[in-house]
Design an enzyme around this catalytic site. Structure first.
Site, PDB file in Angstrom:
ATOM      1  N   CYS A   1       0.425   4.840   6.970  1.00 60.74           N
ATOM      2  CA  CYS A   1      -0.179   4.630   8.290  1.00 60.74           C
ATOM      3  C   CYS A   1       0.816   3.894   9.210  1.00 60.74           C
ATOM      4  O   CYS A   1       1.219   2.759   8.904  1.00 60.74           O
ATOM      5  CB  CYS A   1      -1.477   3.840   8.153  1.00 60.74           C
ATOM      6  SG  CYS A   1      -2.545   4.476   6.834  1.00 60.74           S
TER       7      CYS A   1
ATOM      8  N   ARG B   1     -17.864  -2.661  17.867  1.00 59.89           N
ATOM      9  CA  ARG B   1     -17.167  -3.899  17.515  1.00 59.89           C
ATOM     10  C   ARG B   1     -15.802  -4.001  18.208  1.00 59.89           C
ATOM     11  O   ARG B   1     -14.949  -3.133  18.007  1.00 59.89           O
ATOM     12  CB  ARG B   1     -17.008  -3.992  15.992  1.00 59.89           C
ATOM     13  CG  ARG B   1     -18.359  -3.918  15.283  1.00 59.89           C
ATOM     14  CD  ARG B   1     -18.257  -4.125  13.790  1.00 59.89           C
ATOM     15  NE  ARG B   1     -19.523  -3.794  13.155  1.00 59.89           N
ATOM     16  CZ  ARG B   1     -20.561  -4.623  13.032  1.00 59.89           C
ATOM     17  NH1 ARG B   1     -20.468  -5.859  13.461  1.00 59.89           N
ATOM     18  NH2 ARG B   1     -21.682  -4.223  12.454  1.00 59.89           N
TER      19      ARG B   1
ATOM     20  N   CYS C   1     -19.470   2.337   8.671  1.00 64.04           N
ATOM     21  CA  CYS C   1     -18.701   1.608   9.684  1.00 64.04           C
ATOM     22  C   CYS C   1     -17.446   2.428   9.921  1.00 64.04           C
ATOM     23  O   CYS C   1     -16.590   2.513   9.037  1.00 64.04           O
ATOM     24  CB  CYS C   1     -18.361   0.204   9.176  1.00 64.04           C
ATOM     25  SG  CYS C   1     -17.291  -0.721  10.295  1.00 64.04           S
TER      26      CYS C   1
ATOM     27  N   CYS D   1     -19.583  -6.001   4.125  1.00 64.71           N
ATOM     28  CA  CYS D   1     -18.856  -4.767   4.457  1.00 64.71           C
ATOM     29  C   CYS D   1     -17.558  -4.789   3.671  1.00 64.71           C
ATOM     30  O   CYS D   1     -16.940  -5.851   3.544  1.00 64.71           O
ATOM     31  CB  CYS D   1     -18.556  -4.717   5.967  1.00 64.71           C
ATOM     32  SG  CYS D   1     -17.715  -3.197   6.499  1.00 64.71           S
TER      33      CYS D   1
ATOM     34  N   CYS E   1     -16.616  -9.228   5.948  1.00 66.97           N
ATOM     35  CA  CYS E   1     -15.934  -7.960   5.700  1.00 66.97           C
ATOM     36  C   CYS E   1     -14.709  -8.208   4.831  1.00 66.97           C
ATOM     37  O   CYS E   1     -13.917  -9.111   5.125  1.00 66.97           O
ATOM     38  CB  CYS E   1     -15.453  -7.336   7.010  1.00 66.97           C
ATOM     39  SG  CYS E   1     -16.713  -7.304   8.286  1.00 66.97           S
TER      40      CYS E   1
ATOM     41  N   CYS F   1       0.839  -1.210   0.000  1.00 65.21           N
ATOM     42  CA  CYS F   1       0.000   0.000   0.000  1.00 65.21           C
ATOM     43  C   CYS F   1       0.872   1.258   0.000  1.00 65.21           C
ATOM     44  O   CYS F   1       1.852   1.345   0.743  1.00 65.21           O
ATOM     45  CB  CYS F   1      -0.912  -0.007   1.227  1.00 65.21           C
ATOM     46  SG  CYS F   1      -2.035   1.406   1.248  1.00 65.21           S
TER      47      CYS F   1
ATOM     48  N   CYS G   1       0.418   0.175  10.331  1.00 67.47           N
ATOM     49  CA  CYS G   1      -0.040  -0.846   9.390  1.00 67.47           C
ATOM     50  C   CYS G   1       1.085  -1.658   8.749  1.00 67.47           C
ATOM     51  O   CYS G   1       1.986  -1.102   8.101  1.00 67.47           O
ATOM     52  CB  CYS G   1      -0.879  -0.200   8.306  1.00 67.47           C
ATOM     53  SG  CYS G   1      -1.623  -1.437   7.213  1.00 67.47           S
TER      54      CYS G   1
HETATM   55  N1  SAM Z   1      -6.548   0.498   3.056  1.00 63.04           N
HETATM   56  C1  SAM Z   1      -7.836   0.817   3.515  1.00 63.04           C
HETATM   57  C2  SAM Z   1      -7.840   1.947   4.500  1.00 63.04           C
HETATM   58  O1  SAM Z   1      -6.897   2.109   5.255  1.00 63.04           O
HETATM   59  O2  SAM Z   1      -8.821   2.699   4.510  1.00 63.04           O
HETATM   60  C3  SAM Z   1      -8.563  -0.372   4.108  1.00 63.04           C
HETATM   61  C4  SAM Z   1      -7.823  -1.398   4.929  1.00 63.04           C
HETATM   62  S1  SAM Z   1      -7.083  -0.854   6.466  1.00 63.04           S
HETATM   63  C5  SAM Z   1      -5.997  -2.167   6.876  1.00 63.04           C
HETATM   64  C6  SAM Z   1      -8.454  -0.918   7.611  1.00 63.04           C
HETATM   65  C7  SAM Z   1      -8.214  -0.504   9.031  1.00 63.04           C
HETATM   66  O3  SAM Z   1      -7.499  -1.517   9.713  1.00 63.04           O
HETATM   67  C8  SAM Z   1      -7.413   0.733   9.310  1.00 63.04           C
HETATM   68  O4  SAM Z   1      -8.140   1.912   9.166  1.00 63.04           O
HETATM   69  C9  SAM Z   1      -7.015   0.543  10.753  1.00 63.04           C
HETATM   70  O5  SAM Z   1      -7.979   1.148  11.603  1.00 63.04           O
HETATM   71  C10 SAM Z   1      -7.031  -0.981  10.930  1.00 63.04           C
HETATM   72  N2  SAM Z   1      -5.671  -1.489  11.204  1.00 63.04           N
HETATM   73  C11 SAM Z   1      -4.658  -1.638  10.326  1.00 63.04           C
HETATM   74  N3  SAM Z   1      -3.555  -2.107  10.921  1.00 63.04           N
HETATM   75  C12 SAM Z   1      -3.851  -2.252  12.234  1.00 63.04           C
HETATM   76  C13 SAM Z   1      -3.118  -2.694  13.364  1.00 63.04           C
HETATM   77  N4  SAM Z   1      -1.822  -3.051  13.289  1.00 63.04           N
HETATM   78  N5  SAM Z   1      -3.736  -2.729  14.556  1.00 63.04           N
HETATM   79  C14 SAM Z   1      -5.040  -2.366  14.670  1.00 63.04           C
HETATM   80  N6  SAM Z   1      -5.779  -1.930  13.624  1.00 63.04           N
HETATM   81  C15 SAM Z   1      -5.202  -1.879  12.422  1.00 63.04           C
HETATM   82 FE1  SF4 Z   2      -2.759   1.215   3.404  1.00 65.64          FE
HETATM   83 FE2  SF4 Z   2      -2.693   0.039   5.764  1.00 65.64          FE
HETATM   84 FE3  SF4 Z   2      -3.077   2.647   5.619  1.00 65.64          FE
HETATM   85 FE4  SF4 Z   2      -5.011   0.981   4.765  1.00 65.64          FE
HETATM   86  S1  SF4 Z   2      -4.261   1.202   6.849  1.00 65.64           S
HETATM   87  S2  SF4 Z   2      -4.266   2.826   3.737  1.00 65.64           S
HETATM   88  S3  SF4 Z   2      -3.746  -0.701   3.976  1.00 65.64           S
HETATM   89  S4  SF4 Z   2      -1.211   1.550   4.980  1.00 65.64           S
END
Ligand code: SAM
Ligand code: SF4
Ligand code: DTB
Length: 322
Positions: A64, A267, A195, A135, A104, A60, A67
């Site tokens: 973040c 949730r 959500c 979802c 989801c 990606c 992530c």
């Molecule tokens: N890429 C898209 C986005 O970020 O909008 C969708 C997938 S993203 C992985 C969905 C959500 O997963 C993120 O907004 C975050 O809240 C949660 N998430 C990702 N990594 C995480 C982690 N290590 N611990 C807890 N929540 C996590």
């Molecule tokens: Fe990409 Fe992870 Fe951020 Fe979603 S949460 S936009 S998968 S880096």
């Protein structure tokens, strides 16, 4: 109107001090309020089982800090192509057989491309044909994309605010808080259930947790679904090594979410693998009414389904029917 005939007004005008005061209540008081509100709005002892699938993993472009799927971090998730529709639906059938009523699907995108959306729409239609709630979480959307998903029959779109506006810049720099609010508005306007929740345990303070929940609760319409994630720390991500959040503080976050958004599904999302049965039981007492069922979230672990069944048995909790 509640089951007991009373009316509980839904508010969208919480001020900072009021929400903070809820957080600062003695633990028993905040739990008692939350459980009381929970019972007025939901069947006590019902928890929804949702299952999660990563339909496009890793690589990606966003940054973040929590992530493991960001291409900018050293984390070691294997980058994959988008899954085929049939393979996704085979997984959804398995989840249904295991007891899930909600499916989801998540993709590691900043935003979906038009041709990717064709396949996602087929997945959504297939999940609905199985009689499950659908979802998806695909990143930022345009209004037209939100309408396409609505036309496919999507029940919910997941797009988290993640944290308070103030703390947000410490966690993500590649898209703004306003970008997120815009996508949420497009989803709402397209008639899809929202959500939207966040992550705690990222090194934020109580003030920021409180502001995240206040922002959610002050939306003109509450998100119908509010995932509360406890950070899953992954090696190679910038947040690995963060001081973990105290378990009782996590329970307070669930309780305050339940009090502020009485009719939303709250949730208990990421982070359960690191949680004791006792903490999870307190989360249910505080008003959480959904968990992810299945040994994997998107890329990280989740408790084994057998241990969740055992926990539900011990607590007398039943899977929520659709
Ligand atoms: N890429 C898209 C986005 O970020 O909008 C969708 C997938 S993203 C992985 C969905 C959500 O997963 C993120 O907004 C975050 O809240 C949660 N998430 C990702 N990594 C995480 C982690 N290590 N611990 C807890 N929540 C996590
Ligand atoms: Fe990409 Fe992870 Fe951020 Fe979603 S949460 S936009 S998968 S880096
Ligand atoms: C949400 O708020 N939590 C889920 C779902 N929405 C998509 C994702 C949790 C991801 C946890 C980290 C991982 O497994 O990669």
């Amino acid at each position: 109107m509640h089951k007991d005939g009373s009316v509980n007004s839904i508010r969208n005008n919480w001020c900072e001090e009021e929400v903070r005061a809820l957080f600062d209540l003695p633990f028993n008081d905040v739990i008692y309020q939350a459980q009381t509100i929970h019972r007025k709005n939901f069947t006590a002892n019902h928890v929804q089982m949702s299952t999660l699938l990563s339909i496009k993993t890793g690589g990606c472009p966003e940054d973040c800090a929590y992530c493991p799927q960001s291409a900018r971090h050293e984390a070691t998730v294997k980058v994959g192509k988008m899954m085929e529709v049939d393979a996704v639906l085979a997984e959804a059938r398995r989840a249904k057989a295991a007891g899930a009523t909600r499916y989801c699907m998540g993709a590691a995108w900043r935003e979906p491309k038009e041709r990717d959306l064709d396949a996602v729409c087929l997945m959504v239609e297939g999940v609905r044909d199985l009689g499950m709630e659908s979802c998806v979480t695909l990143g930022m959307l345009t209004p037209a994309q939100a309408h396409r998903l609505a036309a496919a029959g999507l029940d919910y779109y997941n797009h988290n605010l993640d944290t308070s506006e103030e703390f947000y810049g410490e966690i993500i720099t590649t898209r703004s808080y306003q970008d997120r609010l815009d996508t949420l508005e497009f989803v709402r306007d397209a008639g899809i259930n929202v959500c939207c929740g966040g992550i705690v345990g990222m090194g934020e303070g109580r003030a920021q947790r409180s502001e995240l929940l206040r922002t959610l609760a002050n939306m003109p319409v509450h998100p119908e679904s509010v995932p509360i994630n406890n950070l899953v720390q992954v090696e190679g991500t910038p947040l690995n090594g963060t001081e973990p959040l105290d378990a009782l503080e996590f329970v307070r976050v669930i309780a305050v979410a339940r009090i502020l958004m009485p009719r939303s599904m709250v949730r208990l999302s990421a982070g359960r693998e690191q949680m004791s049965d006792e903490t999870q039981a307190l989360c249910f007492l505080a008003g959480a009414n959904s968990i992810f069922l299945g040994d994997k979230l998107l890329t990280t672990g989740n408790p084994l389904p057998d241990s969740d069944v055992a926990l539900f048995d011990k607590l007398g909790v039943e899977a929520m029917p659709i």
